[in-house]
Scaffold this active site. Structure first.
Site, PDB file in Angstrom:
ATOM      1  N   CYS A 126       0.838  -1.198   0.000  1.00 35.30           N
ATOM      2  CA  CYS A 126       0.000   0.000   0.000  1.00 35.30           C
ATOM      3  C   CYS A 126       0.874   1.250   0.000  1.00 35.30           C
ATOM      4  O   CYS A 126       1.540   1.545   0.990  1.00 35.30           O
ATOM      5  CB  CYS A 126      -0.912  -0.015   1.231  1.00 35.30           C
ATOM      6  SG  CYS A 126      -1.782   1.531   1.511  1.00 35.30           S
ATOM      7  N   CYS A 161      -0.040   4.019   2.510  1.00 40.71           N
ATOM      8  CA  CYS A 161       0.387   3.722   3.889  1.00 40.71           C
ATOM      9  C   CYS A 161       1.893   3.944   4.070  1.00 40.71           C
ATOM     10  O   CYS A 161       2.322   4.442   5.101  1.00 40.71           O
ATOM     11  CB  CYS A 161       0.078   2.272   4.256  1.00 40.71           C
ATOM     12  SG  CYS A 161      -1.509   1.689   3.704  1.00 40.71           S
ATOM     13  N   ASP A 162       2.691   3.564   3.102  1.00 36.76           N
ATOM     14  CA  ASP A 162       4.127   3.439   3.335  1.00 36.76           C
ATOM     15  C   ASP A 162       5.022   4.348   2.485  1.00 36.76           C
ATOM     16  O   ASP A 162       6.239   4.322   2.639  1.00 36.76           O
ATOM     17  CB  ASP A 162       4.567   1.984   3.093  1.00 36.76           C
ATOM     18  CG  ASP A 162       4.053   1.059   4.179  1.00 36.76           C
ATOM     19  OD1 ASP A 162       3.657   1.567   5.232  1.00 36.76           O
ATOM     20  OD2 ASP A 162       4.057  -0.160   3.978  1.00 36.76           O
TER      21      ASP A 162
END
Ligand code: NAP
Length: 305
Positions: free
Chosen positions: A131, A134-135
């Protein structure tokens, strides 16, 4: 006998448990393989509101769980092995233990498809990730390989390109599957490169990802490419095997829903199973909340309740 059983303990299931238990429902969460679900695999979460300093995925899921427990939600850290929704009370089994419930919230999420290559499982969360939203910050000025050629791969590559120094999309065919709108944007993004007819044969690195071994499918040539991250974007499978034959589903294995309601009275769905668009922690929490509120309303409307 429970008022509600919640299958799954990702952000959606844990939020549903919090709302259901605080709403005075006798609530049981059957967690599935991991408390936290996908966030258990996410190192840093920077975009969950109220935590400006950020926190790790496991920390956030521990907080979610503690919050639900504070209001009395019970947990079984195991996988549900089957359900029977033929008549109410509904039943859920964990091995040979059976639990009766008036309502059910399914928040079992999705499992990312894996490449099945060496290094993938070992380095998951240590450079292998699924993701970009997210990262991506972790890859500022770093190199990332994105595997896949669909909308997800292109969308994730575009999101990563805002941070990473170089994003290489590795696709097994010569043509992308992604829509024109995403492809056109990716093709003019100078930080995104494409390697077609190429597969990842191995993900390399001791403690963190350091590179990938690639095979050119046309020439058979093998080469090692240095990279700091590998984002898998080769699709997702819904975790709905348990529900086959119990509620209506579409051909791809997703429950047919109206909002959070399924075809079966008193059975609700939350999280990624009803969100193929945003798939964020906060949106999963939102649908977990909605499913619990619908369960409470549904129970209140039952003459026996
Ligand atoms: P997808 O459309 O199924 O694409 C998966 C990609 O991964 C394909 O290019 C496929 O290659 C490749 N792939 C599959 N298995 C592989 C393997 N073992 N090794 C190497 N490559 C492999 O999945 P998705 O991109 O996640 O999209 C899923 C759905 O969400 C779609 O309906 C999509 O439109 C939607 N979506 C929309 C957006 C958006 O609109 N912004 C963003 C994300 C997702 P082949 O092409 O050779 O099959």
């Amino acid at each position: 006998m429970y008022d509600v059983i919640i299958l799954g303990a990702g952000p959606a299931g844990l939020t549903a448990a919090l709302y259901a238990a605080r709403g005075k429902l006798k609530s049981l969460v059957i967690t599935g393989p991991m408390v936290g679900g996908q966030i258990a695999l996410t190192y840093q979460i920077d975009n969950y509101p109220g935590f400006p300093e950020g926190l790790t995925g496991p920390e956030l899921s521990d907080r979610f769980k503690a919050h639900a427990e504070k209001f009395g939600a019970e947990f079984i850290e195991a996988e549900a092995t089957s359900v029977d929704l033929a008549s109410n009370p509904y039943k859920a089994w964990v091995g040979d233990r059976v639990f009766d419930t008036s309502s059910l919230i399914v928040a079992t999420g999705m499992t990312h498809r894996g490449l099945g290559v060496q290094g993938e499982d070992r380095l998951m969360g240590r450079g292998v990730f699924v993701c970009a939203t997210c990262d991506a910050l972790l890859y500022e000025d770093r190199k990332v390989v994105v595997v896949g050629g669909g909308d997800s791969a292109l969308q994730e590559a575009l999101d990563l390109a805002k941070f990473a120094s170089e994003v290489t999309i590795v696709h097994r065919r010569e043509e992308l599957r992604a829509c024109r709108c995403l492809t056109d944007r990716a093709l003019i993004e100078p930080r995104i490169k494409f390697l077609y007819s190429t597969v990842v044969e191995e993900i390399l690195g001791e403690k963190r990802v350091q590179g990938v071994r690639l095979r050119d499918l046309k020439t058979g040539e093998l080469k090692v490419v240095d990279t700091d991250g590998v984002l898998l974007a080769i699709g997702w499978n819904p975790n709905t095997g348990l529900l086959r034959g119990e509620i209506e589903m579409n051909d791809s294995g997703y429950p047919k829903t109206e909002g959070v309601k399924t075809s079966k009275p008193g059975v609700f769905v939350a999280g990624d199973l009803i969100d193929r668009n945003y798939r964020q922690v906060v949106t999963s929490c939102g649908s977990g909340c909605a499913a619990a509120i619908e369960a409470i309303r549904w129970l209140e409307a039952q003459p026996s309740h």
